[in-house]
Motif scaffolding. Structure first.
Motif, mmCIF file in Angstrom:
data_model
loop_
_atom_site.group_PDB
_atom_site.id
_atom_site.type_symbol
_atom_site.label_atom_id
_atom_site.label_comp_id
_atom_site.label_asym_id
_atom_site.label_seq_id
_atom_site.Cartn_x
_atom_site.Cartn_y
_atom_site.Cartn_z
ATOM 1 N N GLN A 56 18.287 -12.533 -18.084
ATOM 2 C CA GLN A 56 19.391 -13.491 -18.083
ATOM 3 C C GLN A 56 20.525 -12.956 -17.226
ATOM 4 O O GLN A 56 20.704 -11.752 -17.108
ATOM 5 N N LEU A 58 24.302 -11.976 -16.913
ATOM 6 C CA LEU A 58 25.072 -11.292 -17.956
ATOM 7 C C LEU A 58 25.884 -12.247 -18.822
ATOM 8 O O LEU A 58 26.052 -12.024 -20.013
ATOM 9 N N ASN A 59 26.403 -13.320 -18.214
ATOM 10 C CA ASN A 59 27.292 -14.192 -18.955
ATOM 11 C C ASN A 59 26.589 -14.919 -20.098
ATOM 12 O O ASN A 59 27.243 -15.358 -21.047
ATOM 13 N N LEU A 60 25.244 -15.067 -20.013
ATOM 14 C CA LEU A 60 24.537 -15.769 -21.080
ATOM 15 C C LEU A 60 24.181 -14.848 -22.250
ATOM 16 O O LEU A 60 23.737 -15.312 -23.298
ATOM 17 N N LYS D 12 19.760 -23.935 -25.167
ATOM 18 C CA LYS D 12 19.811 -22.463 -25.142
ATOM 19 C C LYS D 12 18.660 -21.875 -25.973
ATOM 20 O O LYS D 12 17.506 -22.190 -25.744
ATOM 21 N N ARG D 57 29.606 -20.322 -21.239
ATOM 22 C CA ARG D 57 29.070 -19.054 -20.722
ATOM 23 C C ARG D 57 27.979 -19.246 -19.674
ATOM 24 O O ARG D 57 27.208 -18.338 -19.394
#
Ligand SMILES: Nc1ncnc2c1ncn2[C@@H]1O[C@H](COP(=O)(O)OP(=O)(O)OP(=O)(O)O)[C@@H](O)[C@H]1O
Ligand SMILES: Nc1ncnc2c1ncn2[C@@H]1O[C@H](COP(=O)(O)OP(=O)(O)OP(=O)(O)O)[C@@H](O)[C@H]1O
Ligand SMILES: [Mg+2]
Ligand SMILES: [Mg+2]
Lengths: 158, 165, 158, 165
Positions: A56, A58-60, D12, D57
């Protein structure tokens, strides 16, 4: 033919990959140079893959996953280029119990060769300590420090 | 090289004289909110030559002098002294033990000492050149600073790694 | 003659003063308009004084003191202008045990008139809850949610 | 007005269909690092009309669709549905119960529904105007966002208060 920095980066990448896997019990991590014409101004990219999950950006990542990834990065640098001592102020705040125990175990090993001064509220980290200092304010606004044993910590840790 | 002893008087919330003996291994600091734990980190940064008050959460230089409480009046000076075990001579001095001291007065005057000899701030900073404890360092992570490693621009990460290399 | 905003600010200031004192068990707090020629562009200043200590600029406060001051500010606004629901993601992370218990007590009262959805790792906050949901990943990378009772939390909270 | 039920599929880490019934009072969410707690907050923000992927995010819009794990393949759509108790008619609709739904496909298509009728994103956003849940809001505090209240410029604080007033 690689620059001095590219050579160091490849060592840092190796250390980061190994440290990450040890701390997370699996997964993958990598440092690499951005694809840019000038290798002297290119920045450093970080890629991580948590065990069982896909790579992923990094922000996720979650708060705890990011915290432990940063810790892995810092410890990777310390192993590669040891510093005489290391001061850490509440870096374990976001870790759950499982990750906290891994972190405490890891830092206890590193403390064999590097001096650590660690501020924490977390029990597992406290138990990894050789010496414990309690800071209090018996008189409002004025700090007071005393040496503590593990059983005494219960009453003082915030 | 490791830190042996820290002495603090008049620095932030340490109105009373405080002495802390450090283990060469793992030292833990605990305590309730607002009692002075991070102030210990600030004291160490300050005596090791931190020039920028903002790195110590201050705005004016006098912010690091104890400014009083409900029961105690403000003090006129802040003092921090650190004793370092230098038996492996990481610091470029011939001593096995090195003591750094820093004082700041409300008048705005500063004093710096290496083993009791008066020096300038830059002398203290130069002592640590090449020991891996520079500005982009990874050896002091303050409260809330952990994520700056990942959050910055890719170029900032490069700077941090160049500092380490 | 004060603007609409100045009138609201004085109500917010009152609510903040009261909420702060309740949450900290003392001390003082104040919101005020910056001294600027144009009252329509002036910003809002915050001054706080912890019980027993002198008034400090915010940057000199500790991590936990800043966290609880922000919580007092948000709760002050919620009391003045209730929102239909409030989502809080690990806002109690920096609080020591004493401040955590105050926070949990306070939010439990507020939950009488406002719906809260609170993510936390802290026991005192969990115990203030009416309903508890545990989120896990029995299968790597795939979230799963189940309703929990208080005794069951021990095994699941990170 | 309060949230009654949340249904999530494909958003997600919620690859499997998930249903959460909410109490009108205090709801607690617990769990280990990385298991999906903050993703629940993102899901609520998203279905209530958050237009900016960075607030969730993400970097690209497709970041909110389940993108696979070691054992499961990526999905083609993210769906979140929220049921709101509207008996005090805070929302300007004649219903005691209002259901909002949002879908996003990997192709880049979006769908929005209020009580099963297709609407546009702005219709969902306009529903909440004046209910105290705007952008500068104090009713959703995400992970690590608590200190933004104090840290910003004095003028940002003013904006937040103006939003509330
Ligand atoms: N110059 C000063 N004079 C007196 N008190 C000061 C001064 N500077 C800071 N303080 C006080 O020191 C306290 C902050 O201490 P510190 O940041 O070390 O807390 P802490 O133990 O790290 O707490 P936390 O667990 O919340 O992070 C604050 O209450 C602050 O008001
Ligand atoms: N589109 C996606 N597809 C699959 N997994 C995703 C997706 N987006 C995020 N994730 C995963 O969801 C996880 C993050 O979940 P979340 O932020 O909700 O964790 P958390 O429970 O809040 O943890 P913490 O306690 O550490 O804050 C990460 O492991 C991330 O890789
Ligand atoms: Mg602190
Ligand atoms: Mg989270």
């Amino acid at each position: 033919m690689s620059t001095d920095f590219q050579q160091f980066l490849s060592l840092a990448d190796e250390s980061f990959q190994q440290t990450f896997r040890e701390i997370f019990g699996g997964g993958e991590a990598q440092l690499s140079l951005q694809q840019e014409e000038d290798p002297f101004t290119a920045g450093v990219e970080i890629m991580v893959k948590m065990p069982g999950k896909k790579a992923q950006s990094l922000n996720l990542l979650s708060g705890g996953e990011r915290a432990l990834t940063c810790i892995a990065f810092i410890f990777a640098l310390l192993r590669l280029r040891p510093a005489p001592f290391c001061l850490l102020d509440e870096i374990d705040a976001a870790l759950d119990q499982t990750n906290l125990v891994r972190f405490a175990h890891f830092i206890k090993n590193m403390a064999e060769s590097t001096q650590f001064i660690v501020i924490t509220h977390r029990q597992a980290t406290i138990e990894a300590g050789k010496k414990i200092y309690g800071v209090t304010m018996p008189q409002n606004g004025v700090s007071s420090v005393l040496s503590l044993t593990l059983p005494e910590v219960e009453s003082i840790a915030g | 090289m490791h830190l042996k002893r820290l002495e603090i008087k008049g620095f932030k919330s340490f109105a009373d004289y405080t002495e802390i003996h450090l283990d060469p291994g793992m030292n833990i600091i605990v305590g309730p909110n607002g009692c002075g734990k991070s102030n210990v980190v600030d004291a160490i940064r300050w005596v090791l030559g931190e020039p920028n008050i903002r790195q110590l959460r201050g705005q004016r230089n006098e912010d690091i002098i104890f400014n009083g409480s409900d029961e105690k009046r403000p003090l006129g000076m802040a003092m921090v002294e650190i004793t370092i075990d230098n038996s492996n001579h990481v610091l470029p001095l011939d001593y096995n033990e090195v003591t750094l001291a820093r004082k700041y007065y409300r008048s705005g005057e500063s004093e710096f000492f290496i083993n009791r000899s008066p020096v300038r701030l830059k002398d203290i900073n130069q002592l640590f050149t090449g020991t891996g404890m520079g500005k982009q360092g990874y050896s002091i992570i303050g409260q809330g600073e952990l994520e700056t490693v990942l959050k910055g621009q890719p170029f900032d990460r490069r700077l941090m790694l160049e500092e380490a290399s």
